[in-house]
Design a protein around this motif. Structure first.
Motif, mmCIF file in Angstrom:
data_model
loop_
_atom_site.group_PDB
_atom_site.id
_atom_site.type_symbol
_atom_site.label_atom_id
_atom_site.label_comp_id
_atom_site.label_asym_id
_atom_site.label_seq_id
_atom_site.Cartn_x
_atom_site.Cartn_y
_atom_site.Cartn_z
ATOM 1 N N ASP A 93 8.074 -3.907 12.237
ATOM 2 C CA ASP A 93 9.015 -3.597 11.154
ATOM 3 C C ASP A 93 8.489 -2.492 10.223
ATOM 4 O O ASP A 93 9.030 -2.285 9.150
ATOM 5 C CB ASP A 93 9.345 -4.857 10.350
ATOM 6 N N HIS A 94 7.449 -1.808 10.648
ATOM 7 C CA HIS A 94 6.826 -0.703 9.907
ATOM 8 C C HIS A 94 6.061 -1.136 8.657
ATOM 9 O O HIS A 94 5.741 -0.312 7.818
ATOM 10 C CB HIS A 94 7.838 0.403 9.558
ATOM 11 N N SER A 95 5.763 -2.411 8.514
ATOM 12 C CA SER A 95 4.922 -2.840 7.395
ATOM 13 C C SER A 95 3.458 -2.642 7.793
ATOM 14 O O SER A 95 3.092 -2.876 8.944
ATOM 15 C CB SER A 95 5.194 -4.304 7.035
ATOM 16 N N LEU A 143 -3.233 1.801 0.231
ATOM 17 C CA LEU A 143 -3.218 2.646 1.423
ATOM 18 C C LEU A 143 -2.657 4.028 1.109
ATOM 19 O O LEU A 143 -3.154 5.037 1.596
ATOM 20 C CB LEU A 143 -2.416 1.985 2.544
ATOM 21 N N ALA A 144 -1.620 4.085 0.273
ATOM 22 C CA ALA A 144 -1.037 5.373 -0.107
ATOM 23 C C ALA A 144 -2.047 6.189 -0.916
ATOM 24 O O ALA A 144 -2.158 7.405 -0.739
ATOM 25 C CB ALA A 144 0.241 5.171 -0.902
ATOM 26 N N GLU A 145 -2.800 5.521 -1.780
ATOM 27 C CA GLU A 145 -3.836 6.206 -2.554
ATOM 28 C C GLU A 145 -4.897 6.788 -1.615
ATOM 29 O O GLU A 145 -5.321 7.928 -1.759
ATOM 30 C CB GLU A 145 -4.473 5.198 -3.512
ATOM 31 N N GLU A 199 -1.046 12.198 6.889
ATOM 32 C CA GLU A 199 -0.132 11.817 7.960
ATOM 33 C C GLU A 199 0.439 10.419 7.750
ATOM 34 O O GLU A 199 1.477 10.084 8.315
ATOM 35 C CB GLU A 199 -0.855 11.876 9.321
ATOM 36 N N TRP A 200 -0.220 9.598 6.951
ATOM 37 C CA TRP A 200 0.255 8.237 6.699
ATOM 38 C C TRP A 200 1.403 8.196 5.685
ATOM 39 O O TRP A 200 2.193 7.256 5.683
ATOM 40 C CB TRP A 200 -0.861 7.366 6.137
ATOM 41 N N ALA A 229 5.517 5.654 2.035
ATOM 42 C CA ALA A 229 6.262 6.048 0.836
ATOM 43 C C ALA A 229 7.277 4.994 0.407
ATOM 44 O O ALA A 229 7.274 4.561 -0.739
ATOM 45 C CB ALA A 229 6.958 7.390 1.068
ATOM 46 N N SER A 230 8.140 4.561 1.305
ATOM 47 C CA SER A 230 9.170 3.593 0.918
ATOM 48 C C SER A 230 8.567 2.233 0.596
ATOM 49 O O SER A 230 9.036 1.526 -0.282
ATOM 50 C CB SER A 230 10.220 3.454 2.020
ATOM 51 N N ARG A 231 7.505 1.850 1.272
ATOM 52 C CA ARG A 231 6.849 0.562 1.031
ATOM 53 C C ARG A 231 6.202 0.530 -0.354
ATOM 54 O O ARG A 231 6.249 -0.463 -1.028
ATOM 55 C CB ARG A 231 5.764 0.300 2.079
ATOM 56 N N THR A 232 5.580 1.630 -0.762
ATOM 57 C CA THR A 232 4.899 1.681 -2.058
ATOM 58 C C THR A 232 5.917 1.573 -3.179
ATOM 59 O O THR A 232 5.735 0.828 -4.129
ATOM 60 C CB THR A 232 4.105 3.001 -2.191
#
Length: 172
Positions: free
Chosen positions: A11-13, A148-150, A158-159, A164-167
């Motif tokens: 589910d892309h999590s 993870l975004a940080e 590339e991540w 983006a939408s999860r954060t």
């Protein structure tokens, strides 16, 4: 320094961050698919070469119980970017309870901040308002995607499309 690989559930999590060797094994065993690769990098063996995976997605959904981000000193400092939340100093950092424990304040993500020793001592056993201090940012409970975004902003751009939408959703 070796680049890391982001593993996403079906589910892309985000599920994990693994070594490129582990990612290649998951792909070769058909347990994951490569969604994104690092440009200009490859992994070579004696007889083959592979694109260097940046993001892989599992082929079957794995039910992983959400444990959340541990509330500890290191993660608190990471959330607050290693700055005093009163004055912005990056030196002699401590942890401060916004509402002091003696006044019923809990040890939670939303009641703890990073503070320099000077501001923490000046605040003492008072709330920031009573001590005449103003918080630079509102404390929040970070998610795995936040950290993870940080990391991705500094080491693995590339991540970002996959986080983006999860954060945004996790901080609301």
């Amino acid at each position: 320094m070796e680049k890391r690989v982001l593993v996403l559930n079906l589910d892309h999590s985000p599920v994990a961050v693994v070594s490129p060797q582990k990612a290649i094994v998951l792909v070769l065993l058909e347990k994951a698919n490569v969604l994104s690769t690092y440009d200009l990098l490859e992994i070579r063996t004696v007889s083959r070469s592979f694109e260097y995976p940046a993001v892989i997605r599992l082929t079957h959904y794995k039910n992983i119980p959400y444990r959340g981000v541990l509330l500890n000193r290191m993660n608190l400092f990471r959330r607050d970017k290693g700055e005093c939340q009163y004055c912005g100093s990056k030196r002699h950092l401590t942890i401060d309870h916004i509402v002091p424990r003696s006044k019923g304040g809990k040890t939670t993500w939303t009641n703890l901040i990073t503070a320099c020793n000077r501001c923490n001592v000046n605040k003492g056993d008072k709330t920031p308002e009573q001590a005449g201090l103003v918080l630079r940012s509102e404390p929040f409970k970070p998610s795995l995607s936040h950290f993870l975004a940080e990391y991705a902003e500094r080491r693995a751009e590339e991540w970002l499309p996959y986080l983006a939408s999860r954060t945004i959703n996790s901080e609301v």
